[in-house]
Design an enzyme around this catalytic site. Structure first.
Site, PDB file in Angstrom:
ATOM      1  N   ASP A 287       0.989  -6.375   3.183  1.00 42.75           N
ATOM      2  CA  ASP A 287       1.848  -6.064   2.104  1.00 42.75           C
ATOM      3  C   ASP A 287       3.041  -6.492   2.692  1.00 42.75           C
ATOM      4  O   ASP A 287       3.725  -6.076   3.769  1.00 42.75           O
ATOM      5  CB  ASP A 287       1.452  -4.472   1.762  1.00 42.75           C
ATOM      6  CG  ASP A 287      -0.448  -4.706   1.136  1.00 42.75           C
ATOM      7  OD1 ASP A 287      -0.690  -5.736   1.073  1.00 42.75           O
ATOM      8  OD2 ASP A 287      -0.663  -3.275   0.718  1.00 42.75           O
ATOM      9  N   HIS A 429       1.049  -5.796   7.364  1.00 43.44           N
ATOM     10  CA  HIS A 429       2.059  -6.167   6.651  1.00 43.44           C
ATOM     11  C   HIS A 429       3.130  -6.642   7.177  1.00 43.44           C
ATOM     12  O   HIS A 429       3.242  -6.613   8.394  1.00 43.44           O
ATOM     13  CB  HIS A 429       2.810  -4.261   6.370  1.00 43.44           C
ATOM     14  CG  HIS A 429       2.136  -3.131   5.282  1.00 43.44           C
ATOM     15  ND1 HIS A 429       1.390  -2.508   6.557  1.00 43.44           N
ATOM     16  CD2 HIS A 429       2.819  -2.787   4.881  1.00 43.44           C
ATOM     17  CE1 HIS A 429       0.875  -1.738   5.717  1.00 43.44           C
ATOM     18  NE2 HIS A 429       1.233  -1.789   4.203  1.00 43.44           N
TER      19      HIS A 429
HETATM   20 ZN    ZN Z   1       2.277  -1.682   0.455  1.00 41.53          ZN
END
Ligand code: ZN
Length: 463
Positions: A287, A429
């Protein structure tokens, strides 16, 4: 020689005659405009109204095929359409036919004074029977001065036992989730189809396959398949002709309303029915990117392990790195929408949520010419309002690696291993260097354990 009659009348008579002729001319023009048959507006008046309507019974019960033909010098047409004993159906067809004629005239109007103007409108109809349904596929072709101006398709699907017109909503039982799956499938079929893929206009295709009920209007049922039609030039260059996508009903059986489902157990469906529990699967997700360095390092590692993943991108970042977004897509990974500015959507209005989603879609479409296929709400914050505002599936995770908190490459692998389960969706991430640094042991372990790396959309059917 002079005309003997002219001598006998004074110039005022000429004026009067000219005036009278002008007045009559004006009346004729006025009456022409009043005519309720606008196809003949501005056309050659000598051939006006010379159109013939013939009807013939179709081989299929209850249908007559009407042929309306005009040999007008400038605006000839041959229009063929079906009629049945159902008022609603007949009206829908006639409305379409009238609109087509009007459109033909409007296209001719800019050139109406040209002597060599010659148009042609042809509408032909094909009829298919499937179960107790008739599908009518009307091909509408307009030619102006030998140049093909447009070829469009219109379809009507009718239950001939009840007279009900069937739209895509009825076909998919009004289920928006089904429509989303269906729309994504049509888009990917167009991109894969050998007859069309080199001609596909990706942005146009993205818009023509948005999961909205009003978008999928042209389809037919025949031979145990659903056929989806596009206009010529709508989603692919005109060289591709009229694109038609065939989807076997057995394949979309799980999406169909019960009356359209077919009584067979197919192995191959859009949503796998037999959830093979012997196989191990995992979906890795990244993400908040893309990031010019970290995302690239992660792509290289995924490639090394032949692993597919899903990248939930922020529009505010994707806008700066369209080439990187393309690289992610071209490497076979799935691209998800993660909003523009990473807000808590549950605290926002419907309009604000839509804006977060749409602006990010624009950045993604700008980069890859396609919509994203999944959505992840920032912080996993989701409620009914958010779901209603987002047109594709919202997907959170089942394992949080907390990489955003620890920022420690040594901690990534133990976090995954500790929580590992089949069909897991792992949150990471691709903006933290520590995540890229700690990823290899994760990939190596999962590969050794026999996990198959799927994208989020691929793993969802197992949830
Ligand atoms: Zn996020």
């Amino acid at each position: 020689m002079t005309n003997p009659y002219r001598k006998r009348r004074g110039p005022w008579i000429d004026l009067l005659l000219i005036g009278a002729i002008g007045f009559l001319g004006a009346i004729i023009v006025f009456l022409t405009f009043l005519s309720d048959d606008p196809i003949f507006l501005h056309s050659d008046k000598t051939s006006a109204k010379e159109h013939t309507i013939t009807e013939e019974a179709s081989k299929l019960t209850g249908i007559k095929i009407v042929t309306d033909r005009s040999d007008d010098k400038k605006m000839p047409y041959t229009v063929q359409y079906p009629q049945m004993d159902y008022e609603t159906f007949n009206k829908a067809v006639m409305t379409y036919i009238e609109q087509s004629k009007q459109y033909y005239i409007s296209m001719m109007r800019p050139q109406q004074d040209s002597k060599k103007l010659k148009g042609d409108l042809s509408i032909t109809v094909e009829t298919f029977e499937y179960d107790h349904y008739y599908s009518f596929v009307l091909t509408n072709k307009t030619i102006i001065n030998t140049e093909e101006k447009q070829t469009t398709i219109e379809t009507f699907l009718i239950d001939y036992e009840t007279g009900d017109l069937i739209d895509i909503r009825a076909l998919l039982n009004g289920d928006l989730e089904s429509l989303k799956t269906f729309a994504a499938h049509i888009q990917s079929e167009m991109l894969k189809n050998p007859a069309y893929k080199e001609y596909v206009l990706e942005k146009e295709l993205a818009f023509a396959t948005e999961p909205k009920w009003r978008i999928f209007k042209r389809f037919a049922l025949k031979d145990d398949s659903l056929f989806i039609y596009f206009n010529k030039g709508e989603v692919a260059k005109p060289e591709a002709g009229v694109p038609v996508i065939e989807i076997p009903l057995s394949f979309i059986n799980p999406l169909l309303a019960s009356e359209f489902q077919i009584p067979m157990q197919s192995e191959n469906t859009i949503i796998p029915s037999n959830k093979d529990s012997s196989k191990k699967r995992i979906a890795l997700t990244f993400d908040d990117g893309p990031h010019p360095e970290v995302t690239k390092q992660i792509l290289a590692l995924l490639k090394k392990y032949n692993a597919k993943a899903t990248f939930f991108m922020l529009g505010s970042r994707a806008q700066y790195f369209p080439g990187l977004v393309r690289k992610v897509r071209d490497s076979g990974h799935e691209i998800g929408n993660h909003t523009w500015s990473h807000p808590v959507l549950t605290e926002m209005s419907h309009t604000e949520i839509e804006k977060e989603y749409n602006s990010t879609e624009e950045a993604i479409i700008h980069a890859i010419g396609q919509h994203s296929t999944v959505f992840r709400p920032p912080y996993g914050a989701i409620n009914e309002d958010v779901r209603n505002a987002i047109p594709c599936k919202s997907v959170n995770w089942t394992i949080d690696t907390l990489d955003w908190k620890y920022r420690d490459s040594e901690k990534l692998f133990p976090m995954v291993k500790k929580a590992l389960h089949n069909n897991a969706i792992v949150l990471m991430h691709d903006i933290h260097q520590s995540t890229a640094d700690g990823l290899e042991p994760v990939l190596a372990y999962l590969q050794k354990e026999g996990y198959e790396f799927l994208t989020v959309s691929e793993i969802l059917p197992y949830h």
